[in-house]
Design an enzyme around this catalytic site. Sequence first.
Site, PDB file in Angstrom:
ATOM      1  N   HIS A 121      -3.114  -5.278   1.217  1.00  0.00           N
ATOM      2  CA  HIS A 121      -3.096  -5.883   2.257  1.00  0.00           C
ATOM      3  C   HIS A 121      -2.698  -7.304   2.873  1.00  0.00           C
ATOM      4  CE1 HIS A 121      -2.874  -1.854   3.995  1.00  0.00           C
ATOM      5  NE2 HIS A 121      -3.753  -1.767   3.024  1.00  0.00           N
ATOM      6  N   GLU A 178      -1.019  -9.001   5.584  1.00  0.00           N
ATOM      7  CA  GLU A 178      -1.270  -8.450   6.860  1.00  0.00           C
ATOM      8  C   GLU A 178      -2.581  -8.916   6.762  1.00  0.00           C
ATOM      9  OE1 GLU A 178      -0.764  -6.004   5.030  1.00  0.00           O
ATOM     10  OE2 GLU A 178      -1.557  -4.760   6.192  1.00  0.00           O
ATOM     11  N   CYS A 183       0.938  -1.724  -0.093  1.00  0.00           N
ATOM     12  CA  CYS A 183      -0.234  -0.002  -0.160  1.00  0.00           C
ATOM     13  C   CYS A 183       0.235   1.351   0.037  1.00  0.00           C
ATOM     14  CB  CYS A 183      -0.830   0.040   1.223  1.00  0.00           C
ATOM     15  SG  CYS A 183      -2.622   1.288   1.032  1.00  0.00           S
TER      16      CYS A 183
END
Lengths: 755, 247
Positions: free
Chosen positions: B210, B212, B92
Amino acid sequence: MAIDPKIYREMGLNDSEYGLIVETLGREPNYTEIGMYSVMWSEHCGYKYSRPVLKAFAEYKKAQESGALENAGVVPLGDTGWGVVFKMESHNHPSAVEPYQGAATGVGGILRDIFTMGARPVANLDSLRFGTITGDSDTAKRNRYLFEHVVKGVGDYGNCVGVPTVGGEIYFHPCYNGNPLVNAMSVGIVRRDRIASAKASGIGNPVLYVGSATGRDGIHGATFASVTLTEESEAKRANVQVGDPFTEKLLIEATLEALATGGIVGIQDMGAAGLTCGTSEMAAKGGVGMEIDVQLVPRRETGMTAYETMLSESQERMLAVVECGREAEVQAVFHKWGLNAAYIGTVTDSGRVVVKDDGVVKADIPAKSLADDCPTYFLQAAEPEYIARVQTADLTKFAEPDDYGAVLLALLASPTIASKRWVWEQYDTQVQTQTEVLPGRGDAAVIALREANNARIALTTDCNPRFCYLDPFVGAQIAVAEAARNISCVGAIPRAVTDCLNFPSPEKPSGFWQFTQAVNGMAAACEAFGTPVVSGNVSFYNETPDNAIYPTPTVGMVGVFAPDVIPCTLDFKTDGDLIYLLRPEGSGGITGYAGSEYLSLQHGLDAGKPALDIAGEIAVQQTVRDAVTAGLLASAHDASDGGALVAIAESCLAGNRGAEVRVAIAEFSDPVSGADQPWSAILFGEATSRIIVSVTEGAAQNALLDIAEAQGIEAVYIGQVKKNDRLDVAGIMDVPLTALRDAYEGAIPRLMDKG
Amino acid sequence: MNSPLKIGVVMFPGSNCDRDAACAWADDLGLGESVFLWHTETAIPAGIGAVVVPGGFSYGDALRAGAIACFAPIMTEVAAFAKDGGFVLGICNGFQVLCESGLLPGALVRNEQMRFLCRPVNLRVETTDSPFTNRYTPGEVVSIPVAHGEGRYVCSPETLAELHRTESVLFRYCEPDGTVGEKSAANGSQDNIAGIIGGVRRNILGMMPHPERAVLPRLGSEGGAKLWYSLRESLAIAGAEPVFVIA
C-alpha cells in the site's frame, strides 16, 4: 387461556416477573409477548442483577437518572469541536461455542453502537482471554482452536469493514477453560454538534428498517448470554448469529451519509433482542409509542412468525425514525448503497409497542415496561472462602531459582507475556492511515485523527485477572491504574473509561461479592484518576459446571494528547542511554510476588495480596507524562506482567539494543528491617505503579530527575542501553538478544503450528 | 478545464482504502486533486489524469477477491481509459481487480501461510523506467506495508518470462539489504513479485503493498511517497504534451 409456567420459565422469566407482566398488561401475555419480555428482561439487556451495583459509577448514575443513557459515551477532543465515542462489549458465550462467528459479530455489534451515534469508527481494540494453550491435552487443543478462530473472526470482520484493529490484550489462564472472553472495543469520532440520538419522536413519523433481512438466526441470543454454559451449550450454536462485514461496511457509509441529510430523527442498531429492543428502547426514550407490521420487515424466509421476527438477532440491521415528508430522500441513500430500507411502521402517541402481522395485533406492550421496568434484584454477596487463604499465603518460603536467565526466557515464552505478533499481523492495523503507534511499539496505541486537525488519542485495554481474583476491589483498581499508566507512557492524558465486566454467575453469593467489590474498586479508581466510566457492558455466567472465570473487569481507556506532544514508544533507541525505574516513594521494599507471573510459572501459585498506592501511582504517571511532554524520554514502558526485567527485555527487543542492568541492591531493601529483597523479586516481582524509561545522559537526565523530585517519586538508576546484543544483569545473568527474541517471538507461532 | 494533476479513485461497495489513496495524493503530499468514481458510473469525467483502483473488499470479495468488481460499469471505462494509455494504479484489492479484468496478467491467490498478513515489507525497485517509479533509484529498497489475505502472485512460466523480458516486474519483496531470498516474500509470491506493470505504454500498475500508507514519517515510512511523486511527474509531462486521448 392460562399460560403453562413452563413456557415463560424456559425463556428465563420467574413467577414474580411473570406476575408483574400480567399486572402491567391487565391480562395474560401471549407467546410473542412472553418472548419479547424474556429477552428485554434478561440480564444481558435488562441488567437486572447489575444495575443496582453499577450506580457506583457516577456518570452511569447521572445518565440513568436523567434518562440520557445513550449507546456510548462521548469525550470532547480539545477545542476541535469533535468528540470521541467509544464502548466495549462482550461476546463471550457465542464465542465459546462458535468462536469465528461469535468474535466477528462481537466486533460488528460494537461498531454499530458507534456509528449509530453518527460517529465514524476509527479504531478497534480487542481484549481476549483463553484457557491454557500449552501442551497436548484436549483442553489445550480446544483452547488453541478457540484462540485461532476468535482471532480470525476479529481480523476478518475488522479488516473487511476497514477499521484498523490497533490494540488490545490477550491473556491465557486455566480459569478461562471453557469460558473464553471476547471483549470488543470500538472508537469513533463525531462532530459534537451532530451526535445522533436513539430517541424516537414526532407522532406520525415513519419507522425505517435498514440493512440485512431478518432470518431465524440468533433467536434468544440475549437469553443464552444470561445463563451458565453447560454441555448443552454446544446445541445452542444455532443461537449464534452470522456476521457479514461487507454489509456492515455499507451500513457504516450509508448511515453516516443518511444522517448527514438531516432527515433522520433517531436511529439505533438492532443487536441483542433485535427488533424488540430497537422498537421498545427508541419508543421508551422518546416517551412515545411505535406500531409496526412484521409483514413489512424484509425477511429471509417465508412463514416467519411475529415471534421469530421480533426475537431474531440477525446482524447488520438498524432502526431509524425519519422525518415525515423526507421518506424518499433518506431511503434513496440506503438504496444507493444496495441495502434494504423498508418503512415498517410509525411513531404513535400511545406509549405502546404494537406489533401486527398483516394487520392482526400480535403484541401490545407499554414500551417503557419492556425497556425500563425490568425488575432489579439485590443478590446476596458473601466473601468466598479462598480469599483469606490466598491473601495470607506465605510467599517468602520459596528458594531462589538456580538460573535467572532461564527464568527470564521462560517468562518471555509464557503465552500471556510472549509477543502477540502472530495475532496482530492478522489484523489490518493501518487502514485509514491514522495509526502512529502500532501494536508492539508503545504501551498504548496512538492514532492521529485527520478530520479533527490531526489531534492524537491513545487507546488501551487492561485487566490482570490474577490481581482481581486475589482481591477484586484492589484488582479492579489496578486495572484502571495500569490502563492510565499505559496511556501516560505514550504521553497522553487519561480521559475516560469504558468497561466490560466479565464475571461468573451473580446468583452465587461468591460471584456477586466479586462483582460488587470489583465495581466499587473500579469506581473509586476512576474517580481518583479523573477517568469516568462513560459506557460499558456486563457479562455474567462465565462459568461451566467445572470452572468459573476469575473476575475480569476489563478496562478500555481513551487518552488525549495535548497539542504538539510527540508520542513516546517503548523501544530502547541509543547506545549509552540511561535506564531508570520510576516508582512511588518508599515502594522499594515491596516484593511484588503477589499475583505475579513468576509465582504462577515457577511455583504454580496464584496467591498474595496485591496492593496499589493510588497517590504514588498518580505521581509516577504525572512524571512520565511531563517528561514525554518535554521531549525528554527516549522510551517508556510500564513494568507489569513478568516484572521489571521482562519490561527491559521488551524494550531491548523492540529497539534491537542490548542493556547492562546494574542494580544497587540497597534500593530494594525493606525500609523498616533493612533486609535486601531476593533477586527474583527485584527482577520479576510485579509491584504496581512502575515504569522503565530510558533517557540521554546529561541535560535530559537531569530534567527527568528534577520532575521526579518535584512529583515526590523515586527515579532509580538501573542500567544503560548497549549496542552489544546482550541483556546482562551484573553477576546474575547474561543472555544474548537472539535467545530472548526466540523465546519472545517464537512462543506463540510454535504453539499454533502444532494444531 | 483539464487539470492533469487530478486523479480519480474508484469506489466499489466494500472499498476501504479509497479515502486513504485520495488523501495521500491530495492532502498528505499535496500533489493535486482527488475525486471519487462511483462503481455504477459509465464515464470517467474529463480532466482526470490517472485512476486508482483502491484496496478493500469490493463486493465483499464474493467468489474471490476482485471477481465481481471487474464487471462493474466503471471498470469498462477504466479498461478503455487504460487502453488509451491513461495511468491506472491498482493497489491490493485493486491489483486483484486489474488481474481479474485481464488488464494485467497472472492472479493473486491465498497467502502461503493461509492467513491475512499486515506488516511493513521491504521492496526492491526493479526498474525506474515506468511512470510510477521514475523518481526512485534503480535497486532502491523501500519499506511499504502490506495488508492482504490473497496476495500471492502466480502466473504461467511463459508469462513470467515475458514479464522479465519486458522489464515489467516493478517491485519485488526483498531483505533489508536488497537481496531477494527464498523467504523474502512472506506471502509466498512467485519470484517474489510484489508489483507489475502493463499496458501500451507501461501505464498500468498493480501492486499488493500500500503506497498510500507510506507517505508520512508519522505513519512509520515514507517509502511510498516517491511513487506518487513519480506519477505526478508523469502526469505533468503528459499534461504538457498530451500523448493520449481520454475516451
